[in-house]
Enzyme design. Structure first.
Site, PDB file in Angstrom:
ATOM      1  N   LYS A  13       0.829  -1.118   0.037  1.00  0.00           N
ATOM      2  CA  LYS A  13      -0.208   0.057  -0.048  1.00  0.00           C
ATOM      3  C   LYS A  13       0.804   1.193  -0.068  1.00  0.00           C
ATOM      4  O   LYS A  13       0.679   2.070  -0.735  1.00  0.00           O
ATOM      5  CB  LYS A  13      -0.987   0.129   1.216  1.00  0.00           C
ATOM      6  N   ARG A  88      -9.525   1.293   8.690  1.00  0.00           N
ATOM      7  CA  ARG A  88      -9.207  -0.202   9.454  1.00  0.00           C
ATOM      8  C   ARG A  88     -10.151  -0.928  10.195  1.00  0.00           C
ATOM      9  O   ARG A  88      -9.916  -2.220  10.385  1.00  0.00           O
ATOM     10  CB  ARG A  88      -7.665  -0.001  10.150  1.00  0.00           C
ATOM     11  N   ARG A 127      11.408  -5.186   4.702  1.00  0.00           N
ATOM     12  CA  ARG A 127      11.045  -3.807   4.503  1.00  0.00           C
ATOM     13  C   ARG A 127      12.220  -2.916   5.240  1.00  0.00           C
ATOM     14  O   ARG A 127      12.341  -3.113   6.551  1.00  0.00           O
ATOM     15  CB  ARG A 127       9.718  -3.650   5.017  1.00  0.00           C
ATOM     16  N   ARG A 160      11.341  -1.044  10.783  1.00  0.00           N
ATOM     17  CA  ARG A 160      10.338  -0.938  11.680  1.00  0.00           C
ATOM     18  C   ARG A 160      10.388  -1.724  12.912  1.00  0.00           C
ATOM     19  O   ARG A 160      10.578  -2.977  12.861  1.00  0.00           O
ATOM     20  CB  ARG A 160       9.021  -0.934  11.277  1.00  0.00           C
ATOM     21  N   ARG A 171      -0.271  -8.691  13.701  1.00  0.00           N
ATOM     22  CA  ARG A 171      -0.932  -7.768  12.760  1.00  0.00           C
ATOM     23  C   ARG A 171      -1.623  -8.470  11.653  1.00  0.00           C
ATOM     24  O   ARG A 171      -2.631  -7.972  11.248  1.00  0.00           O
ATOM     25  CB  ARG A 171       0.461  -6.841  12.064  1.00  0.00           C
TER      26      ARG A 171
HETATM   27  P1  ADP Z   1       2.117  -1.861   3.122  1.00  0.00           P
HETATM   28  O1  ADP Z   1       2.113  -0.302   3.010  1.00  0.00           O
HETATM   29  O2  ADP Z   1       0.872  -2.415   2.825  1.00  0.00           O
HETATM   30  O3  ADP Z   1       2.498  -2.490   4.569  1.00  0.00           O
HETATM   31  P2  ADP Z   1       4.721  -1.682   1.920  1.00  0.00           P
HETATM   32  O4  ADP Z   1       4.345  -0.658   0.838  1.00  0.00           O
HETATM   33  O5  ADP Z   1       5.430  -0.798   2.899  1.00  0.00           O
HETATM   34  O6  ADP Z   1       3.340  -2.365   2.289  1.00  0.00           O
HETATM   35  O7  ADP Z   1       5.522  -2.931   1.393  1.00  0.00           O
HETATM   36  C1  ADP Z   1       5.835  -3.820   2.372  1.00  0.00           C
HETATM   37  C2  ADP Z   1       7.383  -4.471   1.610  1.00  0.00           C
HETATM   38  O8  ADP Z   1       7.208  -5.356   0.286  1.00  0.00           O
HETATM   39  C3  ADP Z   1       8.292  -3.106   1.340  1.00  0.00           C
HETATM   40  O9  ADP Z   1       9.562  -3.754   1.922  1.00  0.00           O
HETATM   41  C4  ADP Z   1       8.180  -3.070  -0.321  1.00  0.00           C
HETATM   42  O10 ADP Z   1       9.330  -2.553  -0.535  1.00  0.00           O
HETATM   43  C5  ADP Z   1       7.848  -4.301  -0.474  1.00  0.00           C
HETATM   44  N1  ADP Z   1       7.122  -4.327  -1.716  1.00  0.00           N
HETATM   45  C6  ADP Z   1       5.853  -3.503  -1.982  1.00  0.00           C
HETATM   46  N2  ADP Z   1       5.355  -4.017  -3.146  1.00  0.00           N
HETATM   47  C7  ADP Z   1       5.857  -4.897  -3.682  1.00  0.00           C
HETATM   48  C8  ADP Z   1       5.783  -5.819  -5.050  1.00  0.00           C
HETATM   49  N3  ADP Z   1       4.771  -5.662  -5.751  1.00  0.00           N
HETATM   50  N4  ADP Z   1       6.695  -6.741  -4.854  1.00  0.00           N
HETATM   51  C9  ADP Z   1       7.722  -7.020  -4.075  1.00  0.00           C
HETATM   52  N5  ADP Z   1       7.879  -6.231  -3.009  1.00  0.00           N
HETATM   53  C10 ADP Z   1       7.101  -5.538  -2.770  1.00  0.00           C
HETATM   54  P1  AMP Z   2       0.965   0.888   8.848  1.00  0.00           P
HETATM   55  O1  AMP Z   2       2.140   1.943   8.543  1.00  0.00           O
HETATM   56  O2  AMP Z   2      -0.339   1.166   8.048  1.00  0.00           O
HETATM   57  O3  AMP Z   2       1.269  -0.483   8.648  1.00  0.00           O
HETATM   58  O4  AMP Z   2       0.447   0.992  10.440  1.00  0.00           O
HETATM   59  C1  AMP Z   2       1.359   0.709  11.589  1.00  0.00           C
HETATM   60  C2  AMP Z   2       0.488   0.672  12.727  1.00  0.00           C
HETATM   61  O5  AMP Z   2       0.049   1.886  12.973  1.00  0.00           O
HETATM   62  C3  AMP Z   2      -0.679  -0.349  12.445  1.00  0.00           C
HETATM   63  O6  AMP Z   2      -0.199  -1.783  13.229  1.00  0.00           O
HETATM   64  C4  AMP Z   2      -1.490   0.183  13.751  1.00  0.00           C
HETATM   65  O7  AMP Z   2      -1.094  -0.164  14.975  1.00  0.00           O
HETATM   66  C5  AMP Z   2      -1.307   1.510  13.564  1.00  0.00           C
HETATM   67  N1  AMP Z   2      -2.495   2.318  12.879  1.00  0.00           N
HETATM   68  C6  AMP Z   2      -2.275   2.761  11.324  1.00  0.00           C
HETATM   69  N2  AMP Z   2      -3.333   3.242  11.079  1.00  0.00           N
HETATM   70  C7  AMP Z   2      -4.288   2.903  11.922  1.00  0.00           C
HETATM   71  C8  AMP Z   2      -5.869   2.692  11.955  1.00  0.00           C
HETATM   72  N3  AMP Z   2      -6.447   3.364  10.881  1.00  0.00           N
HETATM   73  N4  AMP Z   2      -6.590   2.455  12.915  1.00  0.00           N
HETATM   74  C9  AMP Z   2      -5.811   1.834  14.107  1.00  0.00           C
HETATM   75  N5  AMP Z   2      -4.501   1.768  14.138  1.00  0.00           N
HETATM   76  C10 AMP Z   2      -3.803   2.048  13.235  1.00  0.00           C
END
Ligand code: ADP
Ligand code: AMP
Length: 219
Positions: A13, A88, A127, A160, A171
């Site tokens: 995302k 969420r 990541r 992270r 999660r």
């Molecule tokens: P989210 O925001 O949904 O938690 P991220 O965008 O941070 O996910 O992506 C999670 C990890 O996967 C990151 O390390 C990112 O670089 C990698 N990633 C994202 N999209 C892809 C993809 N299409 N193929 C391989 N790796 C990806």
């Molecule tokens: P993310 O960066 O979207 O993976 O979010 C990291 C963490 O922030 C999540 O695991 C939750 O603990 C908190 N968080 C982010 N967005 C929300 C939301 N909309 N509602 C509740 N907790 C959230």
């Protein structure tokens, strides 16, 4: 263009949000990024949010909904926004609907990035993120040009705390229990568009761009 990004943790995302925000000139609003910035600055919001984030739990609705409404009320969201990580829960989605309805606005599309569970752990443990600009990298799939340094702003990139294996599992459970019901919620109102998140970053963005073209205001 008012868009919501949905999908399990690690679906991509944040990665797609950065590309969409740049490509379609709409602000990227990530509640996770807002929390992480507050945690690194040790604000009262950050101290409170950290208690939940470190355990892989959701930050309580009353905190999260208020910060999102505040952010959406800023001028740069008048002609569009991209929500990443919010809503969420069904309650958050209902509050968002009410908030937008009061402004005679509505969401255009909800993009669900579908990724099966077996992809998630590898994506999340590899990541690395930039706390300054929110850019997301992967040590194998999407490494920065210079190891440890953000391509976009030159800041240090870090792992992270909540990307450790045990927290990731929690999660995923929370996603399945609290967030997955949103798929039905948005499908019922015909707003859901599902993408194959197992494709490469570039391919997913191509699919997203084709879909979003219909919502672009013609100038
Ligand atoms: P989210 O925001 O949904 O938690 P991220 O965008 O941070 O996910 O992506 C999670 C990890 O996967 C990151 O390390 C990112 O670089 C990698 N990633 C994202 N999209 C892809 C993809 N299409 N193929 C391989 N790796 C990806
Ligand atoms: P993310 O960066 O979207 O993976 O979010 C990291 C963490 O922030 C999540 O695991 C939750 O603990 C908190 N968080 C982010 N967005 C929300 C939301 N909309 N509602 C509740 N907790 C959230």
């Amino acid at each position: 263009m008012k868009i919501v990004l949905l999908g399990p943790p690690g679906a991509g995302k944040g990665t797609q949000a950065k590309l969409i925000s740049k490509g379609f000139s709409i602000p990227h609003i990530s509640t996770g990024d807002i929390f992480r910035k507050n945690i690194s600055e040790e604000t009262p919001l950050g101290v409170e949010a950290k208690k939940f984030i470190d355990k892989g739990l959701l930050v309580p609705d009353e905190v999260t909904i208020d910060i999102t409404k505040d952010r959406l009320s800023r001028d740069d969201c008048k002609s569009g926004f991209l929500l990443d990580g919010f809503p969420r829960t069904v309650f958050q989605a209902e509050c968002l609907d009410d908030f937008l309805k009061n402004r005679e606005e509505d969401i255009d599309s909800v993009l669900l990035i579908g990724v099966p569970p077996e992809f998630i752990l590898e994506r999340m443990t590899g990541r690395r993120v930039c706390l300054n600009c929110g850019s997301s990298y992967h040590i194998g799939f999407n490494p920065p040009k210079v190891a440890g340094i953000c391509d976009v702003c030159g800041s240090e990139i870090i792992q992270r705390d909540d990307d450790k294996e045990t927290t990731v599992k929690e999660r995923i459970d929370v996603y399945e229990k609290s967030t997955q019901p949103l798929i039905d919620y948005y499908d019922k109102v015909d707003k859901l568009f599902t993408l194959d998140g197992t494709k490469s970053i570039e391919e997913v963005f191509e699919d997203v761009s084709k879909h979003l073209a219909q919502f672009q205001v013609k100038k």
